[in-house]
Design a protein around this motif. Structure first.
Motif, PDB file in Angstrom:
ATOM      1  N   TYR A   1      30.531  38.526  51.256  1.00 49.57           N
ATOM      2  CA  TYR A   1      31.367  37.333  51.335  1.00 49.57           C
ATOM      3  C   TYR A   1      31.606  36.853  49.903  1.00 49.57           C
ATOM      4  CZ  TYR A   1      30.902  37.031  56.391  1.00 49.57           C
ATOM      5  OH  TYR A   1      30.979  37.296  57.741  1.00 49.57           O
ATOM      6  N   ILE A   2      32.875  36.713  49.537  1.00 46.03           N
ATOM      7  CA  ILE A   2      33.193  36.468  48.137  1.00 46.03           C
ATOM      8  C   ILE A   2      34.499  35.691  48.022  1.00 46.03           C
ATOM      9  CG2 ILE A   2      34.457  38.653  47.920  1.00 46.03           C
ATOM     10  CD1 ILE A   2      33.243  38.952  45.105  1.00 46.03           C
ATOM     11  N   ASN A   3      34.639  34.944  46.954  1.00 45.49           N
ATOM     12  CA  ASN A   3      35.909  34.298  46.640  1.00 45.49           C
ATOM     13  C   ASN A   3      36.906  35.393  46.270  1.00 45.49           C
ATOM     14  OD1 ASN A   3      37.932  33.202  44.610  1.00 45.49           O
ATOM     15  ND2 ASN A   3      37.024  31.297  45.340  1.00 45.49           N
ATOM     16  N   LEU A   4      37.974  35.524  47.035  1.00 42.33           N
ATOM     17  CA  LEU A   4      38.889  36.649  46.832  1.00 42.33           C
ATOM     18  C   LEU A   4      39.610  36.576  45.496  1.00 42.33           C
ATOM     19  CD1 LEU A   4      40.435  37.253  50.367  1.00 42.33           C
ATOM     20  CD2 LEU A   4      38.314  38.126  49.367  1.00 42.33           C
ATOM     21  N   GLU A   5      39.921  35.368  45.043  1.00 41.66           N
ATOM     22  CA  GLU A   5      40.571  35.237  43.736  1.00 41.66           C
ATOM     23  C   GLU A   5      39.669  35.790  42.639  1.00 41.66           C
ATOM     24  OE1 GLU A   5      42.420  31.760  40.783  1.00 41.66           O
ATOM     25  OE2 GLU A   5      41.806  31.271  42.838  1.00 41.66           O
ATOM     26  N   GLU A   6      38.381  35.458  42.698  1.00 38.01           N
ATOM     27  CA  GLU A   6      37.437  35.970  41.715  1.00 38.01           C
ATOM     28  C   GLU A   6      37.288  37.492  41.834  1.00 38.01           C
ATOM     29  OE1 GLU A   6      33.810  33.863  42.280  1.00 38.01           O
ATOM     30  OE2 GLU A   6      34.658  31.909  41.720  1.00 38.01           O
ATOM     31  N   LEU A   7      37.302  37.994  43.066  1.00 35.35           N
ATOM     32  CA  LEU A   7      37.196  39.436  43.295  1.00 35.35           C
ATOM     33  C   LEU A   7      38.340  40.181  42.627  1.00 35.35           C
ATOM     34  CD1 LEU A   7      36.061  41.959  44.810  1.00 35.35           C
ATOM     35  CD2 LEU A   7      37.557  41.303  46.711  1.00 35.35           C
ATOM     36  N   PHE A   8      39.575  39.709  42.844  1.00 38.33           N
ATOM     37  CA  PHE A   8      40.735  40.408  42.301  1.00 38.33           C
ATOM     38  C   PHE A   8      40.816  40.284  40.780  1.00 38.33           C
ATOM     39  CE2 PHE A   8      42.642  39.397  46.669  1.00 38.33           C
ATOM     40  CZ  PHE A   8      42.247  40.625  47.180  1.00 38.33           C
ATOM     41  N   LYS A   9      40.432  39.132  40.258  1.00 41.03           N
ATOM     42  CA  LYS A   9      40.465  38.949  38.803  1.00 41.03           C
ATOM     43  C   LYS A   9      39.421  39.835  38.114  1.00 41.03           C
ATOM     44  CE  LYS A   9      42.358  34.265  38.465  1.00 41.03           C
ATOM     45  NZ  LYS A   9      42.096  32.854  38.072  1.00 41.03           N
ATOM     46  N   ALA A  10      38.258  39.958  38.730  1.00 46.45           N
ATOM     47  CA  ALA A  10      37.185  40.753  38.129  1.00 46.45           C
ATOM     48  C   ALA A  10      37.456  42.252  38.233  1.00 46.45           C
ATOM     49  CB  ALA A  10      35.858  40.411  38.792  1.00 46.45           C
ATOM     50  N   ASN A  11      38.381  42.642  39.129  1.00 45.13           N
ATOM     51  CA  ASN A  11      38.684  44.056  39.331  1.00 45.13           C
ATOM     52  C   ASN A  11      40.192  44.278  39.241  1.00 45.13           C
ATOM     53  OD1 ASN A  11      35.923  45.285  40.454  1.00 45.13           O
ATOM     54  ND2 ASN A  11      36.223  43.262  41.396  1.00 45.13           N
ATOM     55  N   ASN A  12      40.780  43.757  38.153  1.00 48.47           N
ATOM     56  CA  ASN A  12      42.240  43.787  38.040  1.00 48.47           C
ATOM     57  C   ASN A  12      42.814  45.177  37.777  1.00 48.47           C
ATOM     58  OD1 ASN A  12      41.526  44.137  35.385  1.00 48.47           O
ATOM     59  ND2 ASN A  12      42.189  42.117  34.710  1.00 48.47           N
ATOM     60  N   ASN A  13      41.922  46.161  37.582  1.00 51.95           N
ATOM     61  CA  ASN A  13      42.393  47.541  37.430  1.00 51.95           C
ATOM     62  C   ASN A  13      42.415  48.281  38.771  1.00 51.95           C
ATOM     63  OD1 ASN A  13      39.604  47.466  37.589  1.00 51.95           O
ATOM     64  ND2 ASN A  13      39.339  49.351  36.408  1.00 51.95           N
TER      65      ASN A  13
END
Length: 219
Positions: free
Chosen positions: A135-147
């Motif tokens: 369970y995670i904040n999706l915005e943080e997930l996508f920013k941390a894995n922007n590649n």
């Protein structure tokens, strides 16, 4: 875990079964499967009363709650990402579909339904024991894995039959009623649509997930 198929799935998992409550008929039928399991034999009428299922003459198993502390890695894998999935039946079905197609991990927004909701467990048919989740904040997930590219299930995207999915990506699915939230749409690299040939208004999110994963595996 309730019901015949779900309980028998547990026998072949790494989940610790505390005991099984079943009927004399099923205890005899599955004697070899339950040879290392503590059994309680009860009448079918009592099993029906104790069960949350509409029909359950088999019984249920009580298992130890596992401690799930996964360190998911997103850069070299396919990850199903769920944005606000509230219906436990849908989540359980998605877990089962991911297991079928060999998807090992799911990222869930923090307002998704509980992974261990009894209806989720029942709908997953034992697949919950083979899927890692976070369970995670999706915005943080996508920013941390922007590649890692994000493929989003939307109504205004490219035909899924023309998509060549990469070996590593996020597959993003939205809420049953409202779809993917606007703040998460901004992270989508490729909008993908399942083309409609008939007149149905929409598809169930579990069905959509299955169609996406089937097309991904065809690639």
């Amino acid at each position: 875990m309730e019901g015949e198929k779900a309980v028998l799935e547990l026998i072949h998992s790494n989940i610790q079964i505390e005991f099984v409550v079943t009927s004399d008929e099923f205890a005899t039928q599955y004697l070899s499967e339950f040879k290392h399991t503590e059994l309680y034999i009860e009448d079918e009428s009592l099993l029906h009363k104790l069960s949350t299922l509409v029909s359950n003459s088999f019984g249920f198993a009580v298992v130890s709650m596992q401690q799930f502390n996964f360190q998911l890695t997103y850069k070299n894998d396919i990850t199903v990402v769920l944005d606000g999935i509230r219906d436990p039946g849908n989540l359980g079905t998605i877990i089962r579909i991911c297991d079928w197609y060999g998807i090992k991990q799911i990222a869930l927004s923090k307002d998704c339904t509980d992974f261990f909701n009894p209806k989720v467990i029942a709908a997953s048919m034992g697949s919950f024991s083979r899927i890692q989740f976070e369970y995670i904040n999706l915005e943080e997930l996508f920013k941390a894995n922007n590649n890692v590219p994000v493929y989003g299930a939307l109504l205004n995207g490219e035909d899924i039959h023309a998509i060549q999915f990469p070996e590593s990506c996020f597959l993003l699915f939205g809420n049953e009623s409202n779809g993917i939230r606007q703040e998460n749409i901004e992270f989508i690299n490729q909008k993908v649509t399942i083309p409609r040939y008939g007149s149905a208004e929409s598809l169930n999110v579990g069905i959509s997930t299955a169609i996406f994963l089937d097309n991904l595996r065809r690639n």
